[in-house]
Scaffold this active site. Structure first.
Site, PDB file in Angstrom:
ATOM      1  N   GLY A 169       0.778  -1.237   0.000  1.00 59.77           N
ATOM      2  CA  GLY A 169       0.000   0.000   0.000  1.00 59.77           C
ATOM      3  C   GLY A 169       0.808   1.286   0.000  1.00 59.77           C
ATOM      4  O   GLY A 169       0.312   2.335   0.419  1.00 59.77           O
ATOM      5  N   THR A 170       2.034   1.243  -0.543  1.00 63.28           N
ATOM      6  CA  THR A 170       2.798   2.496  -0.592  1.00 63.28           C
ATOM      7  C   THR A 170       2.147   3.492  -1.561  1.00 63.28           C
ATOM      8  O   THR A 170       2.218   4.704  -1.343  1.00 63.28           O
ATOM      9  CB  THR A 170       4.280   2.264  -0.984  1.00 63.28           C
ATOM     10  OG1 THR A 170       4.336   1.700  -2.292  1.00 63.28           O
ATOM     11  CG2 THR A 170       4.974   1.363   0.012  1.00 63.28           C
ATOM     12  N   ASN A 171       1.516   2.979  -2.609  1.00 68.24           N
ATOM     13  CA  ASN A 171       0.817   3.907  -3.521  1.00 68.24           C
ATOM     14  C   ASN A 171      -0.431   4.483  -2.868  1.00 68.24           C
ATOM     15  O   ASN A 171      -0.746   5.662  -3.066  1.00 68.24           O
ATOM     16  CB  ASN A 171       0.479   3.203  -4.839  1.00 68.24           C
ATOM     17  CG  ASN A 171       1.665   3.169  -5.772  1.00 68.24           C
ATOM     18  OD1 ASN A 171       2.035   4.184  -6.344  1.00 68.24           O
ATOM     19  ND2 ASN A 171       2.295   1.999  -5.878  1.00 68.24           N
ATOM     20  N   MET A 211      -4.081  -6.846  -7.312  1.00 69.00           N
ATOM     21  CA  MET A 211      -3.534  -7.899  -8.161  1.00 69.00           C
ATOM     22  C   MET A 211      -4.560  -8.891  -8.708  1.00 69.00           C
ATOM     23  O   MET A 211      -4.194  -9.997  -9.091  1.00 69.00           O
ATOM     24  CB  MET A 211      -2.429  -8.641  -7.398  1.00 69.00           C
ATOM     25  CG  MET A 211      -1.238  -7.758  -7.107  1.00 69.00           C
ATOM     26  SD  MET A 211      -0.658  -6.850  -8.571  1.00 69.00           S
ATOM     27  CE  MET A 211       1.085  -6.747  -8.247  1.00 69.00           C
ATOM     28  N   LEU A 266     -10.443  -7.309 -12.804  1.00 63.69           N
ATOM     29  CA  LEU A 266     -11.834  -6.967 -12.476  1.00 63.69           C
ATOM     30  C   LEU A 266     -12.762  -7.542 -13.539  1.00 63.69           C
ATOM     31  O   LEU A 266     -12.437  -7.528 -14.729  1.00 63.69           O
ATOM     32  CB  LEU A 266     -11.991  -5.446 -12.407  1.00 63.69           C
ATOM     33  CG  LEU A 266     -11.274  -4.789 -11.227  1.00 63.69           C
ATOM     34  CD1 LEU A 266     -11.241  -3.277 -11.404  1.00 63.69           C
ATOM     35  CD2 LEU A 266     -11.937  -5.164  -9.902  1.00 63.69           C
ATOM     36  N   ASN A 319      -5.350   2.485 -13.040  1.00 63.51           N
ATOM     37  CA  ASN A 319      -4.375   1.560 -12.458  1.00 63.51           C
ATOM     38  C   ASN A 319      -2.975   2.139 -12.620  1.00 63.51           C
ATOM     39  O   ASN A 319      -2.698   2.843 -13.583  1.00 63.51           O
ATOM     40  CB  ASN A 319      -4.457   0.224 -13.205  1.00 63.51           C
ATOM     41  CG  ASN A 319      -3.479  -0.817 -12.687  1.00 63.51           C
ATOM     42  OD1 ASN A 319      -3.278  -0.929 -11.468  1.00 63.51           O
ATOM     43  ND2 ASN A 319      -2.867  -1.579 -13.572  1.00 63.51           N
ATOM     44  N   HIS A 352       1.025   0.898 -12.967  1.00 66.04           N
ATOM     45  CA  HIS A 352       1.753  -0.322 -13.329  1.00 66.04           C
ATOM     46  C   HIS A 352       3.239  -0.005 -13.518  1.00 66.04           C
ATOM     47  O   HIS A 352       3.579   0.995 -14.165  1.00 66.04           O
ATOM     48  CB  HIS A 352       1.155  -0.911 -14.610  1.00 66.04           C
ATOM     49  CG  HIS A 352       1.796  -2.198 -14.991  1.00 66.04           C
ATOM     50  ND1 HIS A 352       1.495  -3.391 -14.353  1.00 66.04           N
ATOM     51  CD2 HIS A 352       2.756  -2.488 -15.901  1.00 66.04           C
ATOM     52  CE1 HIS A 352       2.234  -4.346 -14.878  1.00 66.04           C
ATOM     53  NE2 HIS A 352       3.006  -3.829 -15.813  1.00 66.04           N
TER      54      HIS A 352
END
Ligand code: GAR
Length: 178
Positions: free
Chosen positions: A10-12, A82, A85, A99, A101
């Protein structure tokens, strides 16, 4: 309001929180995702939608979409999420899912983009922020930034630093005005 989907550290997500973006809900596909701790510490509502608790991926995605809507979410950000959907989720947020990436898409989609770019000697590699469609890291590119492959010992760290700058910037541009 923004909803964030996470699977890991969860750093983003933290970069989005630190940027002051209006995040009302964080959902994970696994209950041990450290990102959930970050969300709770920031006072954001959290929920876990793990596949083993649902009949199908579609059913899980439908419930997750409903939970996000109940929290007023208009824009969904995948920040290290990850799972692909499915249609029931995509239909609920048309053109409103983005997203981040860690490669210059369309090169190196998938879960191991940094490792794959290193193995291929791809220089530069980089970071992409893009709209999400039903494909694996496909969908219209919103922003890309190059990152030099060398020195490889710091590549991951340099890619993450770019993600943490690029993702909040793009999300802020897309964010519905308060
Ligand atoms: C990030 O590098 C993100 O780009 C990547 O997972 C990492 C999550 O880190 N996403 C993908 O590879 C998606 N295909 P974080 O949990 O610390 O934000």
């Amino acid at each position: 309001m923004i909803g964030v989907l996470v699977s890991g550290n969860g750093t983003n997500l933290q970069a989005l929180i630190d940027d002051g973006l209006p995040i009302s809900a964080v959902a994970a596909n696994r209950k041990d995702a450290y990102a959930l701790v970050r969300a709770r510490e920031a006072g954001i509502a959290t929920a876990t939608f793990s596949l083993d608790c649902h009949e199908s991926r579609e059913e899980r995605d439908l419930l997750m979409a409903t939970w996000l809507e109940e929290h007023g979410v208009e824009l969904v950000v995948l920040a290290g999420y990850m799972h692909l959907l499915t249609e029931p989720f995509l239909r609920r947020f048309p053109e409103r899912i983005v997203n981040v990436h860690p490669s210059l898409l369309p090169a190196f989609p998938g879960a191991h983009a940094i490792r794959d770019a290193v193995a291929a000697g791809a220089n530069p590699t980089g970071v992409t922020v893009h709209y999400v469609d039903r494909g694996l890291d496909t969908g219209q590119v919103l922003a890309q930034e190059r990152v030099a492959l060398e020195p490889k010992s710091t590549l991951e760290e340099r890619i993450h630093a770019v993600e943490h700058r690029l993702l909040p910037r793009v999300v802020r541009e897309l964010c519905p005005a308060p």
